[in-house]
Design a protein around this motif. Sequence first.
Motif, short mmCIF file in Angstrom:
data_model
loop_
_atom_site.label_atom_id
_atom_site.label_comp_id
_atom_site.label_asym_id
_atom_site.label_seq_id
_atom_site.Cartn_x
_atom_site.Cartn_y
_atom_site.Cartn_z
N LEU B 56 0.84 -1.21 0.00
CA LEU B 56 0.00 0.00 0.00
C LEU B 56 0.87 1.25 0.00
O LEU B 56 1.64 1.50 0.94
CB LEU B 56 -0.89 -0.03 1.25
N ASP B 57 0.75 2.05 -1.04
CA ASP B 57 1.49 3.31 -1.13
C ASP B 57 0.85 4.32 -0.19
O ASP B 57 -0.34 4.22 0.11
CB ASP B 57 1.44 3.81 -2.59
N ILE B 58 1.61 5.28 0.25
CA ILE B 58 1.10 6.24 1.21
C ILE B 58 0.36 7.40 0.53
O ILE B 58 -0.76 7.76 0.93
CB ILE B 58 2.23 6.77 2.12
N GLY B 65 -2.99 6.54 1.69
CA GLY B 65 -2.71 5.16 2.06
C GLY B 65 -3.05 4.86 3.51
O GLY B 65 -3.58 3.79 3.85
N THR B 66 -2.75 5.80 4.41
CA THR B 66 -3.01 5.55 5.84
C THR B 66 -4.53 5.48 6.10
O THR B 66 -4.98 4.69 6.95
CB THR B 66 -2.38 6.65 6.71
N ASP B 67 -5.31 6.25 5.37
CA ASP B 67 -6.77 6.18 5.53
C ASP B 67 -7.31 4.87 4.96
O ASP B 67 -8.20 4.24 5.53
CB ASP B 67 -7.44 7.37 4.83
N ALA B 68 -6.75 4.47 3.81
CA ALA B 68 -7.16 3.18 3.22
C ALA B 68 -6.80 2.04 4.16
O ALA B 68 -7.57 1.10 4.36
CB ALA B 68 -6.48 2.99 1.86
N SER B 85 6.79 3.53 1.29
CA SER B 85 7.04 4.92 1.66
C SER B 85 8.10 5.55 0.76
O SER B 85 9.16 4.99 0.53
CB SER B 85 7.52 4.96 3.11
N SER B 86 7.76 6.73 0.22
CA SER B 86 8.76 7.48 -0.56
C SER B 86 9.53 8.40 0.37
O SER B 86 9.10 8.64 1.49
CB SER B 86 8.07 8.37 -1.60
N VAL B 87 10.61 8.94 -0.13
CA VAL B 87 11.30 10.02 0.60
C VAL B 87 10.29 11.15 0.75
O VAL B 87 9.61 11.50 -0.18
CB VAL B 87 12.50 10.54 -0.21
N GLY B 88 10.14 11.65 1.93
CA GLY B 88 9.19 12.73 2.16
C GLY B 88 7.90 12.24 2.79
O GLY B 88 7.05 13.05 3.16
N THR B 89 7.71 10.93 2.88
CA THR B 89 6.49 10.42 3.51
C THR B 89 6.79 9.54 4.73
O THR B 89 5.90 8.86 5.24
CB THR B 89 5.62 9.62 2.52
#
Lengths: 291, 126
Positions: B56-58, B65-68, B85-89
């Motif tokens: 699950l991407d953020i 993503g966190t809500d999903a 998680s990408s840089v920045g998330t």
Amino acid sequence: MFTQFFGNFLVNNGYITSAQLLKALKEKSSAKLKLGTLAINSGYMTSAQVEKVHTMQSQMDKRFGDIAVELGFITEEQVTSLLSTQKLDYLILGQVLIDNKILTNSDFEKAINSYKNEFSLEDNDFIEHTNKKEKELIKSYFNFNDSDSSKLEICYIELIIKNLIRFIGDDFSVCKIDTSEFNGDMIVSQSVVGKFETTSIITGDKQALIDFSKRYSGEKITELNEYVEASLSDFLNLHNGLFTVNISQNENIELTLTPPETNKIDSSIIKNSFTIKASYSFGDIKFAFTL
Amino acid sequence: MDLTNKKFLICDDSLLARKKIKDIISSMGATEIFEAYDGEQAVSMYKINKPDITFLDIIMPKKEGTDALEEIIAFDPNAKVIMASSVGTQSYLAKAIEVGACNFLQKPIDSDELIKVLASVLGGEK
């Protein structure tokens, strides 16, 4: 990073044309740096001395360094230090232009000294790639002032250039463009929100975008399709992610990324943006950002 | 690690990111792979297909993503969800783990890292 500006410096000062620059950038990766070019750059020899040694090389089977030492133009210690010098990217560009007879050694000597003078660069700056010097170069090149928003813009441009070098390749030059030139066959944008907001946009002509995406993703892309869209989105996302991390750490500001969008940008945003282009051998990739 | 009998759901708005994960798990035998490209689709695809593992991407369109993740965990408290998680998330990861994500991957996805995380998730470790 200094190569990316040196190329445009040569064009802007009439040493070469844009077409010649693009061709040289393409050839740059396979070029070999010659001792004569290094010697001119370091100030150990003049272009006239280098020419004399080259002439003698055609008459005798001896290495450049040996002839130059015999003629008293340079010492053996200096030859040793030049040979151990790290390959300097912008010199390779110069070498390609000299090899293709677009620049003479004398032109190169004049250009490199002007470039160093105009941007107050020293040899160590090229080797050490100091952040501070790179920021000063960007500030000077784009005529930024000392305001806080200019500092952010400088950070942003510096990071774009680094990310292009790292993920796409270093065979490009960069310059500012007018917002009226900011158009392309696909436009991808992303916003960063929080204490301040910024919108980043990337675009280019069809083939340039395809080649950009091929390099970024490593995929075999032949059309302007969802892979191109994904590559542009991912690059922007990666870049903006790094930017937000840098700003959060340095300025203690929380910023959030929004999902990238395709072909949904308002023209009024572009009119108020700072716009630059990276001219690769495969074409121009344009960036716009508001800060 | 044989993934032949496992069902996967990959939720990311990036086609390249989905493809990367899909290529890696396919090479390990996975054949039942579902994809979602926004947060709303992530939830609906989970409810329909009940995968064994979800990536699950953020940051995604329509729903973060966190809500999903919250909705998925509310539907299935035993859901095994790996956040990407990408840089920045990274700041979202703490919340994700609190909500019930079992592990995370840093993007761009590294295949060795993905295999390690899968091994730990399928082995039941958190």
